[in-house]
Design a protein around this motif. Sequence first.
Motif, PDB file in Angstrom:
ATOM      1  N   GLU A  74      -4.973   9.337   5.424  1.00  0.00           N
ATOM      2  CA  GLU A  74      -5.202   8.471   4.267  1.00  0.00           C
ATOM      3  C   GLU A  74      -5.894   7.158   4.653  1.00  0.00           C
ATOM      4  OE1 GLU A  74      -1.420   7.475   6.167  1.00  0.00           O
ATOM      5  OE2 GLU A  74      -2.352   9.359   5.623  1.00  0.00           O
ATOM      6  N   TRP A  75      -5.889   6.817   5.922  1.00  0.00           N
ATOM      7  CA  TRP A  75      -6.446   5.535   6.344  1.00  0.00           C
ATOM      8  C   TRP A  75      -7.975   5.475   6.225  1.00  0.00           C
ATOM      9  CZ3 TRP A  75      -3.504   4.397  11.590  1.00  0.00           C
ATOM     10  CH2 TRP A  75      -2.162   4.108  11.291  1.00  0.00           C
ATOM     11  N   SER A  76      -8.459   4.285   5.869  1.00  0.00           N
ATOM     12  CA  SER A  76      -9.902   4.030   5.882  1.00  0.00           C
ATOM     13  C   SER A  76     -10.178   2.913   6.894  1.00  0.00           C
ATOM     14  CB  SER A  76     -10.360   3.596   4.491  1.00  0.00           C
ATOM     15  OG  SER A  76      -9.714   2.400   4.118  1.00  0.00           O
ATOM     16  N   ILE A  77     -11.430   2.796   7.296  1.00  0.00           N
ATOM     17  CA  ILE A  77     -11.828   1.651   8.124  1.00  0.00           C
ATOM     18  C   ILE A  77     -12.992   0.941   7.447  1.00  0.00           C
ATOM     19  CG2 ILE A  77     -12.905   0.888  10.295  1.00  0.00           C
ATOM     20  CD1 ILE A  77     -11.268   2.758  11.841  1.00  0.00           C
ATOM     21  N   ALA A  78     -12.884  -0.389   7.371  1.00  0.00           N
ATOM     22  CA  ALA A  78     -13.973  -1.196   6.827  1.00  0.00           C
ATOM     23  C   ALA A  78     -14.704  -1.881   7.976  1.00  0.00           C
ATOM     24  CB  ALA A  78     -13.410  -2.234   5.865  1.00  0.00           C
ATOM     25  N   VAL A  79     -16.019  -1.850   7.947  1.00  0.00           N
ATOM     26  CA  VAL A  79     -16.797  -2.598   8.934  1.00  0.00           C
ATOM     27  C   VAL A  79     -17.652  -3.640   8.218  1.00  0.00           C
ATOM     28  CG1 VAL A  79     -16.912  -0.706  10.619  1.00  0.00           C
ATOM     29  CG2 VAL A  79     -18.731  -0.961   8.961  1.00  0.00           C
ATOM     30  N   ASN A  80     -17.875  -4.753   8.909  1.00  0.00           N
ATOM     31  CA  ASN A  80     -18.697  -5.832   8.364  1.00  0.00           C
ATOM     32  C   ASN A  80     -20.156  -5.622   8.777  1.00  0.00           C
ATOM     33  OD1 ASN A  80     -16.670  -7.932   7.227  1.00  0.00           O
ATOM     34  ND2 ASN A  80     -15.813  -7.327   9.211  1.00  0.00           N
ATOM     35  N   LEU A  81     -21.059  -5.796   7.835  1.00  0.00           N
ATOM     36  CA  LEU A  81     -22.490  -5.687   8.147  1.00  0.00           C
ATOM     37  C   LEU A  81     -23.145  -7.053   7.987  1.00  0.00           C
ATOM     38  CD1 LEU A  81     -23.519  -2.410   6.265  1.00  0.00           C
ATOM     39  CD2 LEU A  81     -22.787  -2.648   8.637  1.00  0.00           C
ATOM     40  N   SER A  82     -23.877  -7.486   9.005  1.00  0.00           N
ATOM     41  CA  SER A  82     -24.579  -8.764   8.904  1.00  0.00           C
ATOM     42  C   SER A  82     -25.891  -8.565   8.155  1.00  0.00           C
ATOM     43  CB  SER A  82     -24.861  -9.312  10.289  1.00  0.00           C
ATOM     44  OG  SER A  82     -25.941  -8.605  10.842  1.00  0.00           O
ATOM     45  N   THR A  83     -26.478  -9.686   7.755  1.00  0.00           N
ATOM     46  CA  THR A  83     -27.705  -9.610   6.962  1.00  0.00           C
ATOM     47  C   THR A  83     -28.812  -8.862   7.691  1.00  0.00           C
ATOM     48  OG1 THR A  83     -27.129 -11.718   5.942  1.00  0.00           O
ATOM     49  CG2 THR A  83     -29.389 -10.977   5.675  1.00  0.00           C
ATOM     50  N   MET A  84     -29.047  -9.235   8.951  1.00  0.00           N
ATOM     51  CA  MET A  84     -30.150  -8.604   9.684  1.00  0.00           C
ATOM     52  C   MET A  84     -29.906  -7.113   9.896  1.00  0.00           C
ATOM     53  SD  MET A  84     -31.731  -9.485  13.384  1.00  0.00           S
ATOM     54  CE  MET A  84     -32.487 -11.031  13.004  1.00  0.00           C
ATOM     55  N   GLN A  85     -28.647  -6.781  10.188  1.00  0.00           N
ATOM     56  CA  GLN A  85     -28.275  -5.386  10.377  1.00  0.00           C
ATOM     57  C   GLN A  85     -28.474  -4.609   9.079  1.00  0.00           C
ATOM     58  OE1 GLN A  85     -24.145  -5.081  11.186  1.00  0.00           O
ATOM     59  NE2 GLN A  85     -24.204  -2.920  11.709  1.00  0.00           N
ATOM     60  N   PHE A  86     -28.119  -5.239   7.986  1.00  0.00           N
ATOM     61  CA  PHE A  86     -28.207  -4.621   6.678  1.00  0.00           C
ATOM     62  C   PHE A  86     -29.668  -4.365   6.305  1.00  0.00           C
ATOM     63  CE2 PHE A  86     -27.813  -4.832   1.950  1.00  0.00           C
ATOM     64  CZ  PHE A  86     -27.026  -3.716   1.823  1.00  0.00           C
ATOM     65  N   GLU A  87     -30.559  -5.219   6.819  1.00  0.00           N
ATOM     66  CA  GLU A  87     -31.969  -5.109   6.450  1.00  0.00           C
ATOM     67  C   GLU A  87     -32.779  -4.272   7.432  1.00  0.00           C
ATOM     68  OE1 GLU A  87     -33.006  -9.201   5.848  1.00  0.00           O
ATOM     69  OE2 GLU A  87     -32.142  -9.215   3.833  1.00  0.00           O
ATOM     70  N   GLN A  88     -32.142  -3.773   8.519  1.00  0.00           N
ATOM     71  CA  GLN A  88     -32.895  -2.974   9.496  1.00  0.00           C
ATOM     72  C   GLN A  88     -33.335  -1.649   8.870  1.00  0.00           C
ATOM     73  OE1 GLN A  88     -30.667  -0.651  12.590  1.00  0.00           O
ATOM     74  NE2 GLN A  88     -28.862  -1.543  11.631  1.00  0.00           N
ATOM     75  N   ASN A  89     -34.465  -1.150   9.337  1.00  0.00           N
ATOM     76  CA  ASN A  89     -34.873   0.187   8.934  1.00  0.00           C
ATOM     77  C   ASN A  89     -33.939   1.195   9.573  1.00  0.00           C
ATOM     78  OD1 ASN A  89     -37.172  -0.492   7.400  1.00  0.00           O
ATOM     79  ND2 ASN A  89     -38.313  -0.864   9.299  1.00  0.00           N
TER      80      ASN A  89
END
Length: 279
Positions: free
Chosen positions: A111-126
């Motif tokens: 039942e467990w989930s894991i949340a990860v944080n995405l930074s702006t630059m990472q989010f915008e990478q191709n």
Amino acid sequence: TKHMGRNGYHFFQPSMNTLAQTQLQLLNDLWLALERQEFRLVYQPKFKAPSGPVIGFEALLRWHHPFQGVLSPDVFLPLAEKTGLIVPLGNWVVDEACRQLSEWRKQGHLEWSIAVNLSTMQFEQNGLVQTILDALKKHDVPPEKLILEVTETTAMSNPDESVRVLTALTDAGVQASIDDFGTGYSSLLYLKRLPACELKIDRAFVRELCKEGEDATIVSAIIALAKTLNLKVVAEGVETEEQQAFLTELGCNTLQGYLLGKPVSAESITAYGNKLSPT
Ligand code: C2E
Ligand code: CA
Ligand code: CA
Ligand code: CA
């Protein structure tokens, strides 16, 4: 005259102040840290309000620096962002979180989930979408168990692109969460377009919740807005029982904070896993 940097680069000048030197040394070390496997993830539990069960964890990055001990993201993430190292580092975080999730699933914590944080630059990478889908596949983890936390500010830095990327990922089953909500400037029309399933109220509003009437008004307005948009509400930074009770009363679905659980290593969660698990 110049001193020799660690790798023989002429980095340091005697005229530089100590802070700048420390930053440069850190920058030097940062490039090697990924290769030397000095990064670790710690995991902070998220609880169904008011007090359980644990529904998942947020992965938080730590750097085990060879001389300076364990460093917080506040110290090195800005440098990683500036240099672009955040992209390979962020990809490592996604892979490591999926690996850990798969390990917990094998121990029966389905039942467990894991949340990860995405930074702006990472989010915008191709290629972010493919990188995430590849990691899920590699570790045989169901996409619904991965939550991507994107701050309101990151999502707003390129709104149309954010909607496109998050739609591609949520179409594949991954969940999206709007982090640090209330500190950015998103319009309601835009929020409506974002395919997120939850919204995390920034710790700044939780901190003084019981003392200040104004924050209580803001928090209940955010919760009302979230309900209208069909988003679950997570409150972060819950440190007191008063906050826990009040946030539950206001309608928060999920609580996170030092009161209920600090970020800890995966090993200590595994050790207590059976106690944390419902049933
Ligand atoms: P965030 O995503 O808002 O994470 C919450 C931060 O608040 C974490 O700090 C957590 O340890 C801390 N926290 C949790 N509960 C409490 C509480 O009750 N009281 C107080 N005072 N603090 C609490 P941390 O781990 O130092 O992370 C700071 C920020 O660094 C995160 O803020 C996030 O923006 C960023 N970050 C952490 N890990 C990663 C990562 O893997 N990738 C990226 N891109 N960013 C990360
Ligand atoms: Ca977060
Ligand atoms: Ca946050
Ligand atoms: Ca934050």
